[in-house]
Design an enzyme around this catalytic site. Structure first.
Site, PDB file in Angstrom:
ATOM      1  N   PRO A 330       6.983   6.835 -20.147  1.00 20.51           N
ATOM      2  CA  PRO A 330       7.986   6.989 -21.208  1.00 20.51           C
ATOM      3  C   PRO A 330       8.576   5.640 -21.629  1.00 20.51           C
ATOM      4  CG  PRO A 330       8.938   7.541 -19.084  1.00 20.51           C
ATOM      5  CD  PRO A 330       7.493   7.221 -18.827  1.00 20.51           C
ATOM      6  N   ARG A 386      11.349   0.938 -38.804  1.00 23.80           N
ATOM      7  CA  ARG A 386      10.874   2.320 -38.636  1.00 23.80           C
ATOM      8  C   ARG A 386      11.058   3.197 -39.883  1.00 23.80           C
ATOM      9  NH1 ARG A 386      12.258   5.662 -35.392  1.00 23.80           N
ATOM     10  NH2 ARG A 386      10.192   6.412 -34.807  1.00 23.80           N
ATOM     11  N   TYR A 390       7.560   4.571 -40.916  1.00 22.92           N
ATOM     12  CA  TYR A 390       7.302   5.971 -40.529  1.00 22.92           C
ATOM     13  C   TYR A 390       8.196   6.969 -41.261  1.00 22.92           C
ATOM     14  CZ  TYR A 390       6.023   3.057 -36.496  1.00 22.92           C
ATOM     15  OH  TYR A 390       5.556   2.062 -35.686  1.00 22.92           O
ATOM     16  N   CYS A 417      14.244  -8.432 -49.939  1.00 24.92           N
ATOM     17  CA  CYS A 417      13.788  -8.324 -51.328  1.00 24.92           C
ATOM     18  C   CYS A 417      12.745  -7.222 -51.463  1.00 24.92           C
ATOM     19  CB  CYS A 417      13.216  -9.660 -51.781  1.00 24.92           C
ATOM     20  SG  CYS A 417      14.459 -10.923 -51.718  1.00 24.92           S
TER      21      CYS A 417
HETATM   22  N1  LLP Z   1       1.815   4.757 -23.260  1.00 29.48           N
HETATM   23  C1  LLP Z   1       0.964   4.366 -24.223  1.00 29.48           C
HETATM   24  C2  LLP Z   1      -0.439   4.166 -23.908  1.00 29.48           C
HETATM   25  C3  LLP Z   1       1.434   4.171 -25.527  1.00 29.48           C
HETATM   26  O1  LLP Z   1       0.578   3.806 -26.480  1.00 29.48           O
HETATM   27  C4  LLP Z   1       2.805   4.372 -25.821  1.00 29.48           C
HETATM   28  C5  LLP Z   1       3.324   4.161 -27.156  1.00 29.48           C
HETATM   29  C6  LLP Z   1       3.657   4.760 -24.773  1.00 29.48           C
HETATM   30  C7  LLP Z   1       3.122   4.949 -23.509  1.00 29.48           C
HETATM   31  C8  LLP Z   1       5.123   4.974 -24.960  1.00 29.48           C
HETATM   32  O2  LLP Z   1       5.424   5.952 -25.898  1.00 29.48           O
HETATM   33  P1  LLP Z   1       6.931   6.466 -26.056  1.00 29.48           P
HETATM   34  O3  LLP Z   1       7.317   7.201 -24.799  1.00 29.48           O
HETATM   35  O4  LLP Z   1       7.812   5.273 -26.268  1.00 29.48           O
HETATM   36  O5  LLP Z   1       6.876   7.341 -27.251  1.00 29.48           O
HETATM   37  N2  LLP Z   1       6.237   2.271 -33.087  1.00 29.48           N
HETATM   38  C9  LLP Z   1       6.194   3.716 -33.070  1.00 29.48           C
HETATM   39  C10 LLP Z   1       5.755   4.249 -31.749  1.00 29.48           C
HETATM   40  C11 LLP Z   1       4.450   3.664 -31.300  1.00 29.48           C
HETATM   41  C12 LLP Z   1       4.090   4.157 -29.944  1.00 29.48           C
HETATM   42  C13 LLP Z   1       2.980   3.372 -29.407  1.00 29.48           C
HETATM   43  N3  LLP Z   1       2.589   3.768 -28.102  1.00 29.48           N
HETATM   44  C14 LLP Z   1       7.565   4.244 -33.424  1.00 29.48           C
HETATM   45  O6  LLP Z   1       8.472   3.442 -33.598  1.00 29.48           O
HETATM   46  O7  LLP Z   1       7.768   5.451 -33.547  1.00 29.48           O
END
Ligand code: LLP
Length: 490
Positions: A330, A386, A390, A417
């Site tokens: 996480p 973000r 997104y 800008c």
């Molecule tokens: N493990 C792997 C292999 C991952 O690729 C990611 C996130 C995580 C764990 C952690 O995921 P989390 O628990 O934080 O959701 N920039 C995007 C999210 C990209 C996630 C990339 N991988 C956003 O701001 O929503």
């Protein structure tokens, strides 16, 4: 308290309610130690935001260290409890890509978690913080030879290999050093989850991982995943620890995790049997969602952990295998809600918009326009990409004072800008918000600082951590000198 019963603006999205009290904090969006003080000012662990602005300036990421530690512990406790009888507990790897600096690595370690990294740069932070390599994992779909060497130099607990091509490279590099790399194989289980729903038959078409589909290699019936398992067993430079998957991010429901867990376990059992090997580890990735606005209702960690444990328990019983040691990764769920961004309000303007041109137009009379207030702040897409990347929704609150003014549909925008430079697309703010007021945007702990940029030569903000009533910079903000010192001037 200003209780109001103003009608919603026809320009507002359907999900956005007019708050009964504009000064109240919707607690799930905030760190546990953020509240208004007796003067009505937003304060974190007793420190008013005006004091933080005086000391550190704005924009500023304001993080609660206590809240980070509490969330890390809560997550780890929930999963350890749920899996205690299955595999003795769970190894929780904090996904550093969401937000990383050496202080955070130390908190993670002190709370008994491990660290997931995704590049040589993130490994450098881990090394600076002094976390043992055995507690660190390295990800990435295109690791350089340098990154693989660095992982071996640091004696990492696991390298998560993303492709057959990479498996060969890791094997060759490790063998050349007379070592064995500890490897997990990242598989794509064909489960793609997005917040509220998941698709269990799709998502082969992306760059990550080894496909589990039977037609994913030239050889009929052989998946890329199996090809990699078979290859890994033959390399002297590889110690194959097990399998990994990550199905998406900002996921609310446990179903997608459960389907992926079952699929991976069935595959793991089949591989153990077919190749007479033991795969002692299974990583089910990250992706647990958080609340960004009052309508987001993620499930508590314990509920997700129980649902996943139930599937692992029953699948292992069905297969007649001992469960591998489970790990998870996480990021957002630990750091996301620990932080708010503090901005100062500058320019304001109100436009009148024809409701017919908006998505939520409904049955509005023709030729009637409605006001939308643009509230410009001193940061923007450079400290929170973000919303642009997104369409992510956030909320905002007037932080430097309370107000009894009526709610006005507002759009918080940055100073870049670009017309798409939006921080909070739709929020009701008091109509007396004025230049010099401070706004706070909660839920900015994950993937905001991490994705920040110097667009328009804005200096990236610092990060302040608050603990036991005192604040300290854990990442200093950039200065104009920082901005200029890579410009070679030749
Ligand atoms: N493990 C792997 C292999 C991952 O690729 C990611 C996130 C995580 C764990 C952690 O995921 P989390 O628990 O934080 O959701 N920039 C995007 C999210 C990209 C996630 C990339 N991988 C956003 O701001 O929503």
């Amino acid at each position: 308290m200003n209780t109001n019963n103003r009608a919603a603006s026809p320009l507002a999205p359907e999900w956005l309610a007019v708050p009964a009290d504009l000064n109240a904090l919707h607690q799930p969006l905030w760190a546990g130690d953020v509240d208004r003080n007796d003067d009505g000012e937003l304060a974190i662990d007793g420190i008013p935001v005006s004091e933080l602005q005086r000391q550190y300036g704005t924009p500023l990421f304001v993080m609660s260290e206590g809240d980070f530690r509490a969330r890390a512990r809560a997550f780890s406790d929930a999963f350890n409890n749920a899996f205690a009888d299955i595999c003795g507990g769970v190894d929780v790897y904090y996904a550093g890509k969401s937000f990383l600096c050496s202080s955070v690595v130390r908190w993670v370690e002190e709370e008994g978690l491990r660290l997931d990294t995704a590049s040589g740069g993130e490994l450098a932070v881990a090394a600076r913080a002094g976390i043992p390599g055995a507690d660190v994992a390295l990800h990435g779909n295109n690791k350089s030879d340098g990154e693989i060497h660095r992982a071996l130099d640091m004696k990492l607990g696991r390298i998560v290999v993303d492709s057959l091509d990479e498996l060969q490279r890791v094997a060759k590099i490790a063998e050349g050093r007379g070592e064995q790399a500890k490897v997990m194989l990242r598989l794509t289980p064909g489960v793609h989850a997005h917040t509220h729903e998941f698709i269990a038959t799709a998502h082969e078409d992306q760059k990550f991982g080894l496909s589990m589909a039977a037609d994913s290699t030239d050889q009929a019936g052989l998946s890329a995943a199996e090809e990699a398992v078979a290859a890994a067993t033959g390399y002297a430079g590889i110690e194959l620890l097990g399998l990994h998957c990550h199905i998406g991010s900002q996921i609310f429901e446990p179903d997608g995790f459960a389907v992926a867990a079952e699929k991976l376990l069935r595959f793991l059992a089949a591989m153990q049997e077919k190749y007479s090997i033991v795969l002692p580890e299974l990583d089910l990735g990250g992706g647990y969602g958080i609340a960004y606005t009052p309508v987001d209702t993620p499930r508590p960690a314990a509920e997700i952990a129980e649902a996943m444990a139930a599937v692992v328990r029953s699948t292992c019983a069905d297969l007649g295998i001992t469960s591998p040691r489970i790990s998870i990764e996480p990021g957002r769920a630990i750091v996301g809600s620990t932080t708010f961004t503090l901005y100062e309000v500058g320019t304001l303007k109100t436009v009148r918009v024809d409701a017919d041109t908006t998505a939520t137009a409904g049955n509005q009379p023709e030729n009637v326009t409605y006001p939308r207030r643009y509230v410009s702040v001193d940061g923007g897409m450079s400290d929170n990409a973000r919303p642009v990347l997104y369409d992510a929704d956030y909320s905002a609150i007037l932080a430097s004072r309370t107000s009894t003014a009526a709610p006005e549909l507002s759009r918080v925008v940055g100073k870049h800008c670009e017309s798409g430079d939006i921080v909070v697309r739709d929020v009701y703010l008091p109509e007396d918000v004025a230049a010099g007021d401070l706004l706070a945007v909660p839920g900015t702990g994950a993937y905001c600082w991490a994705l920040s940029s110097n667009y328009n030569y804005l200096a990236r903000p610092g990060v302040v951590a608050v603990r036991d009533g005192s604040a300290r910079l854990i990442v200093r903000g950039e200065t104009e000198e920082d901005l200029l010192n890579r410009d070679m001037g030749v």
